[in-house]
Design a protein around this motif. Structure first.
Motif, PDB file in Angstrom:
ATOM      1  N   UNK A 143      -7.141 -14.570  98.793  1.00  0.00           N
ATOM      2  CA  UNK A 143      -7.696 -15.797  98.208  1.00  0.00           C
ATOM      3  C   UNK A 143      -9.136 -16.018  98.653  1.00  0.00           C
ATOM      4  N   UNK A 144      -9.403 -15.790  99.939  1.00  0.00           N
ATOM      5  CA  UNK A 144     -10.762 -15.969 100.458  1.00  0.00           C
ATOM      6  C   UNK A 144     -11.694 -14.901  99.885  1.00  0.00           C
ATOM      7  N   UNK A 145     -11.223 -13.665  99.812  1.00  0.00           N
ATOM      8  CA  UNK A 145     -12.025 -12.583  99.223  1.00  0.00           C
ATOM      9  C   UNK A 145     -12.378 -12.894  97.771  1.00  0.00           C
ATOM     10  N   UNK A 146     -11.384 -13.348  96.996  1.00  0.00           N
ATOM     11  CA  UNK A 146     -11.615 -13.664  95.583  1.00  0.00           C
ATOM     12  C   UNK A 146     -12.590 -14.822  95.420  1.00  0.00           C
ATOM     13  N   UNK A 147     -12.616 -15.735  96.391  1.00  0.00           N
ATOM     14  CA  UNK A 147     -13.555 -16.862  96.347  1.00  0.00           C
ATOM     15  C   UNK A 147     -14.971 -16.420  96.720  1.00  0.00           C
ATOM     16  N   UNK A 148     -15.098 -15.195  97.278  1.00  0.00           N
ATOM     17  CA  UNK A 148     -16.421 -14.656  97.578  1.00  0.00           C
ATOM     18  C   UNK A 148     -16.850 -14.752  99.029  1.00  0.00           C
ATOM     19  N   UNK A 149     -15.885 -14.943  99.928  1.00  0.00           N
ATOM     20  CA  UNK A 149     -16.207 -15.091 101.352  1.00  0.00           C
ATOM     21  C   UNK A 149     -15.446 -14.051 102.178  1.00  0.00           C
TER      22      UNK A 149
ATOM     23  N   UNK B 125     -11.407 -27.665 105.727  1.00  0.00           N
ATOM     24  CA  UNK B 125     -12.463 -26.667 105.881  1.00  0.00           C
ATOM     25  C   UNK B 125     -13.613 -27.288 106.672  1.00  0.00           C
ATOM     26  N   UNK B 126     -14.046 -26.584 107.713  1.00  0.00           N
ATOM     27  CA  UNK B 126     -15.121 -27.030 108.598  1.00  0.00           C
ATOM     28  C   UNK B 126     -16.318 -26.108 108.396  1.00  0.00           C
ATOM     29  N   UNK B 127     -17.337 -26.603 107.685  1.00  0.00           N
ATOM     30  CA  UNK B 127     -18.521 -25.800 107.378  1.00  0.00           C
ATOM     31  C   UNK B 127     -19.262 -25.399 108.645  1.00  0.00           C
ATOM     32  N   UNK B 128     -19.511 -26.353 109.545  1.00  0.00           N
ATOM     33  CA  UNK B 128     -20.240 -26.046 110.782  1.00  0.00           C
ATOM     34  C   UNK B 128     -19.484 -25.070 111.668  1.00  0.00           C
ATOM     35  N   UNK B 129     -18.186 -25.235 111.745  1.00  0.00           N
ATOM     36  CA  UNK B 129     -17.355 -24.368 112.578  1.00  0.00           C
ATOM     37  C   UNK B 129     -17.012 -23.045 111.910  1.00  0.00           C
ATOM     38  N   UNK B 130     -17.400 -22.916 110.639  1.00  0.00           N
ATOM     39  CA  UNK B 130     -17.126 -21.703 109.852  1.00  0.00           C
ATOM     40  C   UNK B 130     -15.648 -21.339 109.884  1.00  0.00           C
ATOM     41  N   UNK B 131     -14.802 -22.359 109.611  1.00  0.00           N
ATOM     42  CA  UNK B 131     -13.370 -22.102 109.655  1.00  0.00           C
ATOM     43  C   UNK B 131     -12.616 -23.014 108.695  1.00  0.00           C
ATOM     44  N   UNK B 132     -11.378 -22.628 108.446  1.00  0.00           N
ATOM     45  CA  UNK B 132     -10.450 -23.454 107.682  1.00  0.00           C
ATOM     46  C   UNK B 132      -9.149 -23.506 108.461  1.00  0.00           C
ATOM     47  N   UNK B 133      -8.509 -24.662 108.443  1.00  0.00           N
ATOM     48  CA  UNK B 133      -7.202 -24.813 109.068  1.00  0.00           C
ATOM     49  C   UNK B 133      -6.211 -25.119 107.938  1.00  0.00           C
TER      50      UNK B 133
ATOM     51  N   UNK C  13     -17.457 -24.997 100.722  1.00  0.00           N
ATOM     52  CA  UNK C  13     -16.290 -25.667 101.301  1.00  0.00           C
ATOM     53  C   UNK C  13     -15.265 -25.953 100.206  1.00  0.00           C
ATOM     54  N   UNK C  14     -15.737 -26.474  99.087  1.00  0.00           N
ATOM     55  CA  UNK C  14     -14.849 -26.803  97.970  1.00  0.00           C
ATOM     56  C   UNK C  14     -14.175 -25.548  97.420  1.00  0.00           C
ATOM     57  N   UNK C  15     -14.932 -24.467  97.267  1.00  0.00           N
ATOM     58  CA  UNK C  15     -14.377 -23.221  96.731  1.00  0.00           C
ATOM     59  C   UNK C  15     -13.284 -22.666  97.642  1.00  0.00           C
ATOM     60  N   UNK C  16     -13.527 -22.672  98.946  1.00  0.00           N
ATOM     61  CA  UNK C  16     -12.543 -22.158  99.905  1.00  0.00           C
ATOM     62  C   UNK C  16     -11.308 -23.053  99.907  1.00  0.00           C
TER      63      UNK C  16
END
Length: 68
Positions: A56-62, A34-42, A16-19
């Motif tokens: 940005x998300x790809x570079x963070x590894x997700x 960022x919502x870990x359970x919902x697997x999303x970010x707003x 969550x912190x990385x994203x």
């Protein structure tokens, strides 16, 4: 402008912190939740670019499933 990003691969608080940090670095971003359970970010901000969000998300590894 608000975008919801469905993200695959997050499994813990560190994820969550990385994203969140990756998205906050983007130009125009005002807030990130960022919502870990919902697997999303707003993300809220001005002139949000889907390609830059994806990078940005790809570079963070997700993986992005969808940007709405």
């Amino acid at each position: 402008m608000e975008k919801t990003i469905l993200i695959e691969g997050m499994s813990c608080g560190h994820c969550v912190k990385a994203v969140k940090e990756a998205l906050k670095e983007l130009d125009g971003v005002k807030s990130v939740v960022v919502d870990l359970e919902g697997k999303k970010a707003v993300v809220e901000g001005d002139n949000l670019d889907d390609n830059k969000i994806k990078e940005a998300i790809d570079e963070a590894g997700y993986d992005i499933i969808e940007i709405k």
